[in-house]
Design an enzyme around this catalytic site. Structure first.
Site, PDB file in Angstrom:
ATOM      1  N   SER A   1      56.212  50.078  21.394  1.00  0.00           N
ATOM      2  CA  SER A   1      55.799  48.476  21.314  1.00  0.00           C
ATOM      3  C   SER A   1      56.369  48.377  22.885  1.00  0.00           C
ATOM      4  O   SER A   1      55.246  48.120  23.672  1.00  0.00           O
ATOM      5  CB  SER A   1      57.564  48.343  20.495  1.00  0.00           C
ATOM      6  OG  SER A   1      56.982  46.839  19.923  1.00  0.00           O
TER       7      SER A   1
ATOM      8  N   ASP B   1      43.479  48.553  -1.764  1.00  0.00           N
ATOM      9  CA  ASP B   1      43.391  49.681  -1.851  1.00  0.00           C
ATOM     10  C   ASP B   1      42.542  51.027  -2.270  1.00  0.00           C
ATOM     11  O   ASP B   1      41.846  51.700  -2.229  1.00  0.00           O
ATOM     12  CB  ASP B   1      45.535  50.052  -2.959  1.00  0.00           C
ATOM     13  CG  ASP B   1      45.658  51.322  -2.431  1.00  0.00           C
ATOM     14  OD1 ASP B   1      45.499  52.299  -1.782  1.00  0.00           O
ATOM     15  OD2 ASP B   1      46.510  52.000  -2.878  1.00  0.00           O
TER      16      ASP B   1
ATOM     17  N   ASP C   1      38.338  53.114  -0.589  1.00  0.00           N
ATOM     18  CA  ASP C   1      38.669  54.398  -0.119  1.00  0.00           C
ATOM     19  C   ASP C   1      37.727  55.651  -1.095  1.00  0.00           C
ATOM     20  O   ASP C   1      38.295  56.891  -1.113  1.00  0.00           O
ATOM     21  CB  ASP C   1      39.227  53.927   0.601  1.00  0.00           C
ATOM     22  CG  ASP C   1      40.782  55.108   0.495  1.00  0.00           C
ATOM     23  OD1 ASP C   1      40.609  54.246  -1.094  1.00  0.00           O
ATOM     24  OD2 ASP C   1      41.383  55.622   0.829  1.00  0.00           O
TER      25      ASP C   1
ATOM     26  N   VAL D   1      40.907  56.448  -3.191  1.00  0.00           N
ATOM     27  CA  VAL D   1      42.275  56.645  -3.556  1.00  0.00           C
ATOM     28  C   VAL D   1      43.168  55.410  -3.628  1.00  0.00           C
ATOM     29  O   VAL D   1      43.705  54.869  -2.297  1.00  0.00           O
ATOM     30  CB  VAL D   1      42.562  57.987  -1.860  1.00  0.00           C
ATOM     31  CG1 VAL D   1      44.237  57.967  -2.291  1.00  0.00           C
ATOM     32  CG2 VAL D   1      41.803  58.522  -1.594  1.00  0.00           C
TER      33      VAL D   1
ATOM     34  N   ASP E   1      47.087  54.546  -3.265  1.00  0.00           N
ATOM     35  CA  ASP E   1      48.269  55.326  -2.794  1.00  0.00           C
ATOM     36  C   ASP E   1      48.768  53.761  -1.781  1.00  0.00           C
ATOM     37  O   ASP E   1      49.961  54.895  -0.648  1.00  0.00           O
ATOM     38  CB  ASP E   1      47.633  56.350  -1.131  1.00  0.00           C
ATOM     39  CG  ASP E   1      46.506  55.812  -0.264  1.00  0.00           C
ATOM     40  OD1 ASP E   1      46.819  54.584  -0.475  1.00  0.00           O
ATOM     41  OD2 ASP E   1      46.197  56.275   0.436  1.00  0.00           O
TER      42      ASP E   1
ATOM     43  N   ASP F   1      50.632  47.758  10.795  1.00  0.00           N
ATOM     44  CA  ASP F   1      51.454  47.131  11.872  1.00  0.00           C
ATOM     45  C   ASP F   1      51.934  45.805  11.467  1.00  0.00           C
ATOM     46  O   ASP F   1      50.585  44.868  11.378  1.00  0.00           O
ATOM     47  CB  ASP F   1      50.751  47.505  13.489  1.00  0.00           C
ATOM     48  CG  ASP F   1      52.080  46.918  14.292  1.00  0.00           C
ATOM     49  OD1 ASP F   1      52.951  46.445  13.993  1.00  0.00           O
ATOM     50  OD2 ASP F   1      52.022  47.755  15.683  1.00  0.00           O
TER      51      ASP F   1
ATOM     52  N   HIS G   1      55.009  49.049  12.290  1.00  0.00           N
ATOM     53  CA  HIS G   1      54.905  48.983  13.335  1.00  0.00           C
ATOM     54  C   HIS G   1      56.306  49.912  14.219  1.00  0.00           C
ATOM     55  O   HIS G   1      57.309  49.873  13.476  1.00  0.00           O
ATOM     56  CB  HIS G   1      55.385  47.450  13.880  1.00  0.00           C
ATOM     57  CG  HIS G   1      55.943  47.602  15.413  1.00  0.00           C
ATOM     58  ND1 HIS G   1      54.332  47.034  16.244  1.00  0.00           N
ATOM     59  CD2 HIS G   1      56.716  47.517  15.932  1.00  0.00           C
ATOM     60  CE1 HIS G   1      55.155  46.838  17.588  1.00  0.00           C
ATOM     61  NE2 HIS G   1      56.185  47.125  17.260  1.00  0.00           N
TER      62      HIS G   1
END
Length: 532
Positions: free
Chosen positions: A196, A263, A266, A268, A270, A429, A465
């Site tokens: 950061s 979700d 892809d 998957v 998770d 983030d 983050h």
């Protein structure tokens, strides 16, 4: 000894597993030992020392950028060097921990928000054998800014420059001098570690002080500060402009629906979106859907809520749609990332069925406007119009890009000095979109096609983050950096794992611009993914 209670949500330095076995021959841990330490352009005001004997800290007192790890039986000398820049009327303290078992290395520790360093992070590198150093930057180590103005209307440019760059350079110089005084020799290698604000400090060191560190681990860096810091207020400006203030619980519900929608793209499921940039979720399509809150009243998703989350996920342009050099002014958090930092509201229940909410802007961004743009501590954010917001954006860029922007793509001196810059950025983030870092990487590459020789960037899916979240956290990245610097083995991937979840999952993060792809098998193991 300063308080070790500055425990923060920010994570930072990943540390080598090894440390020197033998106790080094050292001078006494007294102020007189460091009496000859000097700083060009600075005047030493005071040196204080403390013997650190058999110091231990639990797993819960986490450090930066590393997996949680306890410190046990650390013996070290703490030297606090207080100095000023004559004529500047500032007072800065660099805190240095010098372990009795030294590994011939030094590590600088970055900060977060308005903090130039984390004192609580010193024990971990020291326990690994590093001389560890942080700086207070000349102001109280607090996540709020109460030092920005010398007087109403007048910025304290000295302290701002100390915070932006000078203090972190001074700290490295003082730590190297203290190291040679204490052990009789200088560090063989110097590393910097931050996330950061600490990440921005790392980039500043590579850009402006390329001789200080051999290796820099700078994660989720707050670069393009003059633009990024105002971008974090964009959803709040939209709230004020449209007079709609939605409970955070509803905002969180929109994010949860977005994650549920994308979700599995892809292959998957998770709990996070592997590649948020490909998620085409439209919040207006779920208006009217019911949601439940554990912290407030439940309800149905509203058009007002859809407006705010759309603003939060959007890139920021001026009201006329202008860009800077073809790029947005700043980027909102990725779809699916928590929006607490940018779209928070403060709500009170007026009766059993009614709730009143107001804007709750991020403190560091609100203080940037108060102290450095309006230059008025009494500035009322609630009265800010969109046109005034655009004006402040221009003023921020014009007045502060050279001081705080940390966006110079010319890393020639860092490259020629043999420096290595390693960065990872979480795709989940909640404050700084990784596109901000990618934009900088692209600008460096435009200038130097050999960027891979000294600067590598990795995306961390699902990671928040400076902290793991549900994603893969590369807590051994410092090990990879040390190997790159000292053994000339450049990291093609970064091994990462989940932290604090019921089941541990591993993956090898991809070097940008490659992307992680699930190819089948057990989704908990790195072998089931590839980089494309």
């Amino acid at each position: 000894m300063k308080g070790l209670s500055f425990i923060s949500a920010f994570f930072g330095p990943a540390l080598l597993k090894s440390q020197a076995n033998a106790v080094n021959v050292t001078r006494p841990c007294t102020a007189s030992t460091f009496s000859d330490v000097s700083l060009r352009g600075g005047e030493i005001l005071q040196v204080s020392t403390a013997v650190i004997s058999n110091y231990s800290a639990p797993l819960t007192a986490q450090s930066l950028n590393q997996y949680p790890e306890a410190v046990v039986g650390l013996n070290a000398c703490e030297a606090n060097i207080t100095y000023t820049h004559p004529g500047q009327n500032d007072t800065i303290t660099a805190s240095i921990w010098l372990p009795l078992k030294w590994n011939d290395r030094m590590m600088g520790i970055g900060g977060g928000g308005w903090m130039t360093g984390y004192y609580f992070a010193l024990p971990w590198p020291a326990a690994k054998g590093y001389v560890a150093v942080m700086t207070d930057g000349g102001h109280v180590l607090s996540e709020s800014n109460n030092w920005g103005l010398k007087s109403p209307g007048n910025v304290d440019w000295v302290l701002l420059n100390d915070f932006a760059s000078i203090a972190v350079d001074d700290a490295a110089t003082l730590a190297k001098a203290a190291t040679k005084t204490f052990y009789g020799e200088s560090p063989k290698f110097a590393y910097f570690n931050g996330c950061s604000t600490g990440g921005r400090q790392g980039y500043m060191l590579a850009q402006r002080y390329p001789q200080q560190y051999d290796g820099i681990l700078a994660t989720a860096p707050g670069i393009n500060w003059d633009r990024m810091i105002l971008g974090l207020l964009h959803p709040q400006v939209v709230m004020n402009e449209k007079k709609i203030y939605v409970p955070l619980c509803e905002i969180d519900a929109f994010s949860a629906v977005a994650v549920a929608a994308c979700d599995g793209d892809d292959g998957v499921k998770d709990g996070f979106i592997l590649e948020p940039s490909t998620c085409k979720f439209d919040p207006t399509t779920v208006i009217g859907q019911a949601y439940n809150c554990s912290t407030g009243p439940s309800g149905r998703l509203t058009a007002e809520g859809a407006t705010i989350v759309t603003a939060a996920w959007s890139s920021v342009k001026t009201v006329d749609g202008d860009l800077i050099s073809g790029r947005p002014l700043s980027y909102g958090p990725s779809i699916g990332a928590p929006l607490l930092g940018v779209a928070n509201t403060a709500c009170t229940s007026t009766n059993s069925s009614s709730t009143t909410c107001t804007a709750a802007p991020l403190g560091v961004s609100l203080e940037w406007i108060k102290y450095y743009l309006a230059k008025d501590e009494a500035f009322d954010f609630s009265t800010l119009t969109r046109r005034q917001y655009d004006t402040l954006y221009r003023q921020s860029i014009n007045q502060y890009s050279s001081v705080m922007g940390t966006s110079d793509p010319d890393l020639t001196d860092f490259k020629q000095g043999g420096g290595k810059l390693l960065t990872w950025h979480g795709l989940n983030d909640q404050l700084l979109n990784p596109k901000n870092t990618i934009e900088y990487w692209e600008r460096v590459k435009e200038q130097d096609p050999e960027i891979d020789d000294y600067y590598r960037l990795f995306e961390a899916p699902g990671t928040l983050h400076c902290s793991p979240g549900n994603g893969w956290f590369p807590g051994d990245a410092m090990d990879s950096l040390v190997q790159w610097v000292e053994e000339k083995i450049a990291p093609e991937q970064l091994r990462a794992k989940t932290v604090g979840l019921e089941k541990e999952r591993t993956v090898d993060l991809c070097k940008w611009p490659a992307k992680l792809k699930f190819v089948g098998g057990d989704a908990d193991f790195a072998e089931s993914y590839t980089c494309v």
